[in-house]
Design a protein around this motif. Structure first.
Motif, PDB file in Angstrom:
ATOM      1  N   ARG A 276       0.832  -1.221   0.000  1.00  0.00           N
ATOM      2  CA  ARG A 276       0.000   0.000   0.000  1.00  0.00           C
ATOM      3  C   ARG A 276       0.856   1.257   0.000  1.00  0.00           C
ATOM      4  O   ARG A 276       0.480   2.275  -0.553  1.00  0.00           O
ATOM      5  CB  ARG A 276      -0.903   0.030   1.245  1.00  0.00           C
TER       6      ARG A 276
ATOM      7  N   ARG B  79       4.211   6.011  -2.036  1.00  0.00           N
ATOM      8  CA  ARG B  79       4.637   7.028  -1.077  1.00  0.00           C
ATOM      9  C   ARG B  79       6.064   6.801  -0.610  1.00  0.00           C
ATOM     10  O   ARG B  79       6.817   7.752  -0.390  1.00  0.00           O
ATOM     11  CB  ARG B  79       3.668   7.076   0.109  1.00  0.00           C
TER      12      ARG B  79
ATOM     13  N   CYS C 201       1.850   2.855   7.584  1.00  0.00           N
ATOM     14  CA  CYS C 201       0.701   3.530   7.005  1.00  0.00           C
ATOM     15  C   CYS C 201      -0.515   2.677   7.299  1.00  0.00           C
ATOM     16  O   CYS C 201      -0.521   1.489   7.018  1.00  0.00           O
ATOM     17  CB  CYS C 201       0.901   3.670   5.500  1.00  0.00           C
ATOM     18  N   TRP C 202      -1.539   3.286   7.886  1.00  0.00           N
ATOM     19  CA  TRP C 202      -2.710   2.497   8.251  1.00  0.00           C
ATOM     20  C   TRP C 202      -3.900   2.783   7.359  1.00  0.00           C
ATOM     21  O   TRP C 202      -4.939   2.185   7.517  1.00  0.00           O
ATOM     22  CB  TRP C 202      -3.056   2.724   9.722  1.00  0.00           C
ATOM     23  N   GLY C 203      -3.761   3.668   6.405  1.00  0.00           N
ATOM     24  CA  GLY C 203      -4.868   3.976   5.509  1.00  0.00           C
ATOM     25  C   GLY C 203      -4.764   3.178   4.221  1.00  0.00           C
ATOM     26  O   GLY C 203      -3.685   2.760   3.825  1.00  0.00           O
TER      27      GLY C 203
ATOM     28  N   SER D  49      -6.029   4.364   1.231  1.00  0.00           N
ATOM     29  CA  SER D  49      -6.047   5.214   0.034  1.00  0.00           C
ATOM     30  C   SER D  49      -4.641   5.641  -0.356  1.00  0.00           C
ATOM     31  O   SER D  49      -3.707   5.570   0.428  1.00  0.00           O
ATOM     32  CB  SER D  49      -6.911   6.460   0.279  1.00  0.00           C
TER      33      SER D  49
ATOM     34  N   HIS E 229      -3.699   8.509  -0.662  1.00  0.00           N
ATOM     35  CA  HIS E 229      -3.363   9.761   0.016  1.00  0.00           C
ATOM     36  C   HIS E 229      -3.121   9.566   1.507  1.00  0.00           C
ATOM     37  O   HIS E 229      -3.052  10.541   2.255  1.00  0.00           O
ATOM     38  CB  HIS E 229      -4.480  10.788  -0.197  1.00  0.00           C
ATOM     39  N   SER E 230      -2.996   8.339   1.952  1.00  0.00           N
ATOM     40  CA  SER E 230      -2.774   8.070   3.363  1.00  0.00           C
ATOM     41  C   SER E 230      -1.422   8.609   3.808  1.00  0.00           C
ATOM     42  O   SER E 230      -0.497   8.745   3.022  1.00  0.00           O
ATOM     43  CB  SER E 230      -2.847   6.568   3.638  1.00  0.00           C
TER      44      SER E 230
ATOM     45  N   LYS F  87       2.436  16.960  10.917  1.00  0.00           N
ATOM     46  CA  LYS F  87       2.236  16.405   9.581  1.00  0.00           C
ATOM     47  C   LYS F  87       2.817  17.401   8.588  1.00  0.00           C
ATOM     48  O   LYS F  87       2.469  18.583   8.607  1.00  0.00           O
ATOM     49  CB  LYS F  87       0.756  16.165   9.295  1.00  0.00           C
TER      50      LYS F  87
END
Length: 144
Positions: A39, A43, A68-70, A72, A74-75, A117
């Motif tokens: 995923r 990125r 990364c836990w999202g 998408s 865009h996570s 962030k």
């Protein structure tokens, strides 16, 4: 002792052994990490562009510290911090800012740390800086 033998044992009415449970838990953890890496692939490639500047600042970011836990595209990439070196994430934040990343959010923590962030293009990175563990600034000098 594969997951099949564990499943057969469980289906047969006997509980899996501790060794079988440990192996199954590790196989599950490994599968989750591989999925997370898949995923994060795009990125991680974007984040790699910052690594020469990060290394030039005398610090390293290791792949096992990134998550990364999202689901998408865009996570946020979360960069963990080394327990024994609170200075590392402070320097990382400084380097990423110097490389054009902009702060989009800052969350103070009750301990005196903060999570920031930073974003540039489609890449968003979250870093926790343990400011309370950094040496106090000497008069006129920054600590990072």
């Amino acid at each position: 002792m594969s997951s099949r033998s564990t499943a057969r044992r469980a289906a047969g009415g006997t509980a899996p052994t501790l060794a079988e449970q440990a192996l199954q838990a590790e196989e599950d953890r490994h599968a989750c990490r591989l999925a997370a890496i898949a995923r994060m692939d795009a990125r991680l490639r974007m984040f790699d562009a910052f690594m020469p500047a990060v290394r030039a600042a005398g610090i390293n970011v290791h792949a096992q510290e990134i998550n990364c836990w999202g689901a998408s595209a865009h996570s946020v990439l979360y960069v963990g911090g080394p327990v024994l070196d609170p200075r590392r994430n402070a320097v990382l934040e400084k380097v990423l800012r110097e490389q054009g990343m902009e702060e989009i959010e800052r969350t103070p923590c009750p301990t005196g740390a903060y999570t920031v962030k930073l974003k540039k293009g489609r890449l968003t990175v979250s870093i926790t800086v343990e400011a309370h563990r950094l040496p106090r600034m000497q008069e006129g000098k920054a600590c990072v």
